[in-house]
Design a protein around this motif. Structure first.
Motif, short mmCIF file in Angstrom:
data_model
loop_
_atom_site.label_atom_id
_atom_site.label_comp_id
_atom_site.label_asym_id
_atom_site.label_seq_id
_atom_site.Cartn_x
_atom_site.Cartn_y
_atom_site.Cartn_z
N TYR A 85 -5.23 4.32 1.35
CA TYR A 85 -3.79 4.53 1.47
C TYR A 85 -3.36 4.56 2.93
O TYR A 85 -4.13 4.95 3.82
CB TYR A 85 -3.37 5.83 0.79
CG TYR A 85 -3.56 5.83 -0.71
CD1 TYR A 85 -2.85 4.94 -1.52
CD2 TYR A 85 -4.45 6.71 -1.32
CE1 TYR A 85 -3.02 4.92 -2.89
CE2 TYR A 85 -4.62 6.71 -2.69
CZ TYR A 85 -3.91 5.82 -3.47
OH TYR A 85 -4.08 5.80 -4.84
N TRP A 118 0.52 8.35 2.21
CA TRP A 118 0.43 9.81 2.08
C TRP A 118 1.64 10.47 2.75
O TRP A 118 2.12 10.01 3.79
CB TRP A 118 -0.83 10.34 2.74
CG TRP A 118 -2.15 9.95 2.14
CD1 TRP A 118 -3.12 9.17 2.69
CD2 TRP A 118 -2.66 10.39 0.87
NE1 TRP A 118 -4.20 9.06 1.86
CE2 TRP A 118 -3.94 9.79 0.72
CE3 TRP A 118 -2.17 11.18 -0.16
CZ2 TRP A 118 -4.73 9.99 -0.41
CZ3 TRP A 118 -2.94 11.37 -1.28
CH2 TRP A 118 -4.20 10.79 -1.41
N LEU A 159 1.74 11.20 -2.63
CA LEU A 159 1.89 9.84 -2.12
C LEU A 159 3.31 9.35 -2.36
O LEU A 159 3.98 9.79 -3.30
CB LEU A 159 0.91 8.88 -2.81
CG LEU A 159 -0.56 8.96 -2.40
CD1 LEU A 159 -1.44 8.44 -3.52
CD2 LEU A 159 -0.80 8.16 -1.12
N THR A 207 0.84 -1.20 0.00
CA THR A 207 0.00 0.00 0.00
C THR A 207 0.87 1.24 0.00
O THR A 207 1.84 1.33 0.78
CB THR A 207 -0.92 0.01 1.24
OG1 THR A 207 -1.68 -1.20 1.26
CG2 THR A 207 -1.86 1.20 1.21
N ASN A 208 0.57 2.20 -0.84
CA ASN A 208 1.30 3.46 -0.86
C ASN A 208 0.88 4.33 0.32
O ASN A 208 -0.16 4.11 0.95
CB ASN A 208 1.06 4.18 -2.19
CG ASN A 208 1.55 3.36 -3.37
OD1 ASN A 208 2.39 2.47 -3.23
ND2 ASN A 208 1.01 3.65 -4.55
#
Length: 537
Positions: free
Chosen positions: A141, A71, A118, A68-69
Motif C-alpha cells: 500500500y 494508509w 486505508l 493503489t490504496n
C-alpha cells in the motif's frame, strides 16, 4: 495558523498544512502501516489525520489515476483518535465496511490481527476515497503523510496566494471559470462562446477537484445538469452519461429544473432563470465522427452500440447457468460479457440501472486459473479492468473453477458457483460498415434514380427539338420575321443580326430578281436604323 506558509519540495500545501501522497512505482517500496508511519515521522510529520470533508476532497483529487490504496492515521485499537492524538470529528467509512468497531463482527482468526485504516483509490465512485480497515501488517500500500506548514519569514497577503486562473487542468479535462451574474441559459451560452460546455461531473475524482475549487471561489456556480420531468431524471447538457450524483439531500433535486454546486461542492436545483455569480465549464474534446463506424447486425435479440462493440441487454432478466449463458451468446454470433476499460464499465452500469432492483448480478466471461491463481478472460487475455471493491478476494482459498459475476449497482465483481442462475449480457464487435452519407430525413431512396431518369429524358427531348428546329430554320425564321416586323419596332442586336443573315441567304437564292420592288421598304430601312429589311421573294 492564520497566515499561509510554505511546504518542502514534493509536499502539497492545503489549508495551512502540508501533505505528501506517496505511492511508490516499485512494489518493493510499498509499506505496512507501521512502516508508513515511521517514514512520515522521519519527515517531521505523521500519517494523515482528516478533519473535514474539504481535506478529504483534497486528498481524493490527488489519488486520480492511481491503482493503489493508501494508509491513513487510524487504528482499530483506538478508532476515535488519530495517530497524532487529535479526535476523530469527520469520517468517510465505506457503507459496505464495518463502522461500529467495538462490536466488530469477525472470525476468531481476525480478532487477533490489528487493523489499520486505508483510503481507497478505486475509480468506482461507490468506493473512491472511502475508508476501510485491513491488516496493519499487509504490505503493498501507499500512504499519505501530513505536517504543519513552514512559517514564512515575511508577511504574505492571503489574496495574492488565492488567485485562481480562469482556465484549470485536472486529470483528463480542461475547466473554465465564467464570472458574472447569469441565468443557467446565459451560462451555457457563455461556455459555448469559449468553445466549452457547462461542466458535467462524471465521477468522485472530478467532484473532489470541483469541491476544492468552489471552496476557494467562495460562491455557487452553475453546472450542466437539468431536468425536463420535474426532477425525475436529470441529464448533463454535454451528453455525458454517469450514475454519479452529489446532491446535498433528497429534496435538493426537486426545487427547480437547473442545477448548481454550492461552496461545499454539493448539488442543488433551482429555477433556470435564477441569477448566480458564475458557472463552471469544461472544454469538450473533439471526437471523430467515424472513429467507430461499424453498425450492429440484426439477430433474434436487439443490440445497443457503444464505441466499437454491440451489447444485448434483453437477457439480463433471463436466469441461466454460466455454461447456458455462454452457449446462448455463441448461438447469436457473440460472446458473454467481458469488460475492457473504465468507460465501458460506466456505460454498462448506466444501462443496467434502468432495470432497477430487478437485476442484481450478471455473468462475466472470465475464468480462474488454479495453477497460477490468476483471473483471465475466456480468450486468454488478462483482466486488467478488474473491480473487486475495497478488498481483493483471497485467491489461495477459492474453490476449483469458480465463475465471476458483476454486481449491480456497485459494479463490483464476485466469485460464485457456475451453476447459479444469473442474468447475462452478450457482446460482439460492430461488424456492419456504417454508411458515411445519409439522405435527408423523410427522403425516399427511390427519388434519386427517378430524378436522374427524368432529367435525362428532358435533356434528350430538348436536344431532339433543337435538331428539328435547325433542319427547318429557314422556313420558320422567314415566317417569324414576316409576322414580327409590324409589331416589334425594335429588336436586340443578336436577333436582328440573325435575321439579316437569313434574308441575305434568301437573296443569294434569287439571283434573277435583284431589284428592290418595294420603295417603302427602303424608306423603312432609312427611318429605323438597326432594323432588318423585309424583301419579298
Amino acid at each position: 495558523p492564520t497566515q499561509p506558509g510554505t511546504c518542502p519540495k514534493g509536499w502539497l500545501y492545503f489549508n495551512y498544512k502540508c501533505f505528501l501522497v506517496t505511492i511508490p512505482k516499485d512494489p518493493r517500496e510499498l509499506k505496512t502501516w507501521t512502516g508508513a508511519q515511521e517514514f512520515c515521522v522521519a519527515k517531521g510529520g505523521t500519517l494523515v489525520s482528516i478533519k473535514s470533508e474539504l481535506e478529504q476532497a483534497f486528498i481524493t483529487m490527488n489519488l486520480f489515476g492511481q491503482t493503489t490504496n493508501v494508509w491513513i492515521g487510524l487504528q482499530s485499537t483506538n478508532h476515535e483518535k488519530w495517530v497524532n492524538g487529535k479526535p476523530l470529528v469527520y469520517s468517510n467509512w465505506s457503507p459496505s465496511d464495518i463502522i461500529n468497531i467495538p462490536s466488530y463482527n469477525t472470525t476468531e482468526f481476525q480478532k487477533h490481527i490489528p487493523l489499520c485504516a486505508l483510503m481507497s483509490s478505486n475509480p468506482n465512485f461507490h468506493f473512491t476515497g472511502k475508508w476501510y480497515f485491513d491488516d496493519c501488517g499487509k504490505e503493498g500500500y501507499g500512504f499519505v503523510c501530513e505536517k504543519m506548514q513552514d512559517t514564512l519569514e515575511h508577511h504574505v497577503n492571503v489574496s495574492d496566494t488565492s488567485a485562481i486562473p480562469s482556465t484549470l487542468e485536472y486529470g483528463n479535462r480542461t475547466y473554465k471559470i465564467i464570472r458574472g451574474n447569469m441565468t443557467w441559459y446565459a451560462a451555457g451560452k457563455s461556455c459555448r462562446m469559449h468553445r466549452a460546455e457547462l461542466a458535467s461531473i462524471p465521477d468522485a475524482f472530478h467532484q473532489a477537484f470541483l469541491t476544492v475549487l468552489l471552496s476557494r471561489l467562495g460562491h455557487t456556480h452553475w453546472i450542466g445538469l437539468s431536468t425536463t420531468d420535474n426532477g425525475q431524471t436529470f441529464d448533463w447538457s454535454d451528453g455525458t452519461k454517469s450514475p454519479f450524483t452529489y446532491w446535498k439531500d433528497e429534496e435538493s433535486a426537486f426545487l427547480g429544473d437547473c442545477a448548481f454546486a454550492d461552496t461545499n461542492g454539493r448539488w442543488h436545483s433551482t429555477a433556470c432563470e435564477s441569477f448566480l455569480q458564475g458557472a463552471i465549464c469544461h472544454v469538450v474534446t473533439e471526437t471523430k465522427a467515424f472513429e467507430h463506424p461499424g453498425l450492429c447486425s440484426e439477430t433474434s435479440v436487439p443490440w445497443i452500440k457503444f464505441k466499437g462493440n454491440c451489447y444485448s441487454f434483453s437477457t439480463v432478466l433471463d436466469g441461466r447457468s454460466f455454461e447456458d449463458a455462454h452457449e446462448f451468446c455463441k448461438s447469436e454470433g457473440s460472446n458473454l460479457l467481458a469488460i475492457r476499460d473504465a468507460a465501458e464499465n460506466s456505460f454498462l452500469l448506466e444501462e443496467l440501472l434502468a432495470f432497477g432492483s430487478s437485476v442484481q448480478m450478471v455473468w462475466l466471461n472470465a475464468q480462474f486459473d488454479n495453477n497460477n491463481k490468476t483471473l483471465r478472460w475466456f480468450d486468454g487475455t488478462p483482466t486488467e479492468q478488474s473491480n473487486w471493491g475495497l478488498r481483493k478476494p483471497d485467491m489461495d482459498h477459492l474453490k476449483p473453477h469458480p465463475c465471476v459475476v458483476l454486481r449491480i449497482p456497485e459494479g463490483i465483481w464476485h466469485f460464485t458457483p457456475c451453476e447459479d442462475k444469473k442474468g447475462f449480457i452478450c457482446k460482439m464487435e460492430a461488424g456492419i460498415p456504417a454508411v458515411t452519407a445519409q439522405p435527408e430525413k423523410g427522403l425516399s431512396h427511390s427519388i434519386v434514380p427517378v430524378t436522374v431518369t427524368l432529367t435525362l429524358i428532358i435533356a434528350l427531348g430538348i436536344f431532339m427539338l433543337c435538331f428539328w428546329i435547325y433542319k427547318q430554320k429557314s422556313d420558320i425564321f422567314q415566317r417569324l420575321t414576316g409576322s414580327r416586323g409590324s409589331y416589334y419596332p425594335t429588336l436586340n442586336f443578336s436577333t436582328a443580326h440573325l435575321e439579316e443573315n437569313i434574308l441575305i441567304s434568301d437573296l443569294e437564292k434569287n439571283t434573277n430578281d435583284e431589284e428592290v420592288r418595294d420603295a417603302p421598304a427602303t424608306e423603312s430601312k432609312r427611318g429605323h436604323k438597326g432594323r432588318p429589311i423585309c424583301i419579298s421573294p
